[in-house]
Design a protein around this motif. Sequence first.
Motif, PDB file in Angstrom:
ATOM      1  N   ASP A  58       0.800  -1.228   0.000  1.00 61.10           N
ATOM      2  CA  ASP A  58       0.000   0.000   0.000  1.00 61.10           C
ATOM      3  C   ASP A  58       0.830   1.273   0.000  1.00 61.10           C
ATOM      4  OD1 ASP A  58       0.895   0.386   2.605  1.00 61.10           O
ATOM      5  OD2 ASP A  58      -1.085   0.421   3.522  1.00 61.10           O
ATOM      6  N   GLU A 258       0.755   1.088  10.095  1.00 60.16           N
ATOM      7  CA  GLU A 258       1.585   0.311   9.174  1.00 60.16           C
ATOM      8  C   GLU A 258       3.039   0.353   9.604  1.00 60.16           C
ATOM      9  OE1 GLU A 258       1.576   1.276   4.746  1.00 60.16           O
ATOM     10  OE2 GLU A 258       3.588   1.825   5.419  1.00 60.16           O
ATOM     11  N   ILE A 304      -0.737  -3.551   8.997  1.00 61.06           N
ATOM     12  CA  ILE A 304      -0.279  -3.802   7.632  1.00 61.06           C
ATOM     13  C   ILE A 304       1.242  -3.655   7.577  1.00 61.06           C
ATOM     14  CG2 ILE A 304      -0.285  -2.847   5.270  1.00 61.06           C
ATOM     15  CD1 ILE A 304      -3.223  -2.076   5.734  1.00 61.06           C
ATOM     16  N   LYS A 355      -0.705  -9.800   7.276  1.00 63.73           N
ATOM     17  CA  LYS A 355      -0.288  -8.393   7.269  1.00 63.73           C
ATOM     18  C   LYS A 355       0.019  -7.859   5.876  1.00 63.73           C
ATOM     19  CE  LYS A 355      -0.373  -8.257  11.793  1.00 63.73           C
ATOM     20  NZ  LYS A 355      -1.260  -7.418  12.612  1.00 63.73           N
ATOM     21  N   ASN A 359      -4.979  -8.129   5.350  1.00 69.38           N
ATOM     22  CA  ASN A 359      -5.321  -6.851   5.992  1.00 69.38           C
ATOM     23  C   ASN A 359      -5.333  -5.658   5.040  1.00 69.38           C
ATOM     24  OD1 ASN A 359      -5.693  -8.252   8.324  1.00 69.38           O
ATOM     25  ND2 ASN A 359      -4.152  -7.185   9.522  1.00 69.38           N
ATOM     26  N   PRO A 360      -4.395  -5.567   4.088  1.00 69.86           N
ATOM     27  CA  PRO A 360      -4.536  -4.473   3.108  1.00 69.86           C
ATOM     28  C   PRO A 360      -5.850  -4.565   2.337  1.00 69.86           C
ATOM     29  CG  PRO A 360      -2.328  -5.385   3.017  1.00 69.86           C
ATOM     30  CD  PRO A 360      -3.118  -6.281   3.930  1.00 69.86           C
ATOM     31  N   ARG A 363      -8.616  -3.460   4.907  1.00 71.57           N
ATOM     32  CA  ARG A 363      -8.567  -2.043   5.302  1.00 71.57           C
ATOM     33  C   ARG A 363      -8.914  -1.112   4.153  1.00 71.57           C
ATOM     34  NH1 ARG A 363      -9.926   1.851   7.510  1.00 71.57           N
ATOM     35  NH2 ARG A 363      -8.675   3.252   8.793  1.00 71.57           N
TER      36      ARG A 363
END
Length: 445
Positions: A58, A258, A304, A355, A359-360, A363
């Motif tokens: 990200d 993050e 993340i 992670k 999760n990205p 989120r």
Amino acid sequence: MSTILITQATLVNEGQRFEADVYIKNGRIEKIASQIDQAADQVIDAKGQILMPGMIDDQVHFRDPGLNAKGSIATESKAAVAGGTTSFMDMPNVKPATVTNAILEEKYVLGGQTSWANFSFYLGATNDNIEEVKALDPNKSCGVKIFMGASTGNMLVDREQTLTDIFTYSPTLITTHCEDTPMIQAKEAWYREKYGEDVPMIAHPEIRCREACYKSSSFAVDLAKKTGADLHILHLTTADEMALFEPGPVEGKKITAEACTHHLWFYDADYETLGSLIKCNPAIKKQSDRDAIRQAVIDGRIDIIATDHAPHTWTEKQNKYFTAPAGLPQVQQSLVSLLDLVHEGVFSLELVVQKVAHNPAIRYQIIERGFIREGYWADLVLVDMNRPHVDDKANNLYHCGWSPWEGHEFKSTVMTTIVNGEVKYHQGQFAAFTPGQRLLFDRRK
């Protein structure tokens, strides 16, 4: 599109590890089963290999448009695919800066022509583009990026009312770079007074100090709580900042955090050997900070893991402290560096997958990516956990031609990367170029 059958893989997905076959058709995962007897255009025998969803990074700086002496979407996304990244989100501090929706759409056209991986781009906030922020389509772009310290050009947002307006009116996720610029400038002046232009690189974490990080991060968290904004703070570097975030699963959080691979790996002793090669903003700090961030990954305070991949030329990095640029390239090494931490017992493999992929996707509310699920896009990576390889210049794919890990022997190797159901990279070889897809988001209120 062709069909692919992956056989005898060990899947690591949604907290589980199990052996299965995976059948891919029309770019998507059609079937997951213990054994699949179905004809396919390509069969990949993955016995002994780990199959995981591709990394969703990200935070990258691929330098397009306008900074192509350092890198490009074409070169850096190719390196990312070789490293196991199947989707990325690119930052707005390029030339021209991505600070209007018109420029943002032009950048999407470029991505669609040149990116090996799937892509999204941030709209950058400035002190005077609140109307552009309000007009952003939340389902077509990853988010709004605010540089609350350490930026280039017109992208430092340092007016409190402007920040309040962005936090109040942004239609989508806000991501922030948090450092306090006046505190940093005061430190720079003190070190310049003492050393002139010959400031040692080890001073970097003192100049980009922990107090400057905490002051800015805590302000951002307070402002998000006050306004109800969706906030994601990027590349945290201090033990102190970990207390700002709640532990536990990412689901339902309005404020998330993050960490980057280099802050999980390096610490201040490494400046002695690597110097400017690991100069980055925010700075790599003490071993105790690194270890606290690692623990926060385990606790769920860090949601993340990304890279902040930021290539600069070798020549630029040979400059003295004040003129050597901050940032380092790492998308080709990011996943295998985390897998080394799995080998060391720092993280579990299931946690790394959570992670960097699950999760990205959660989120950012990415549609149908980030998991190995039937019906989802086939963005997948096969890894041999027990196939070591040395990071060397000959295999480096970055336009800048160097890596801070050069000479290190990684314990694992990315064997195959599949993007949208196409084998883009397999056992060191690339397929013919086909572009990735623009990421789409489901952010219905």
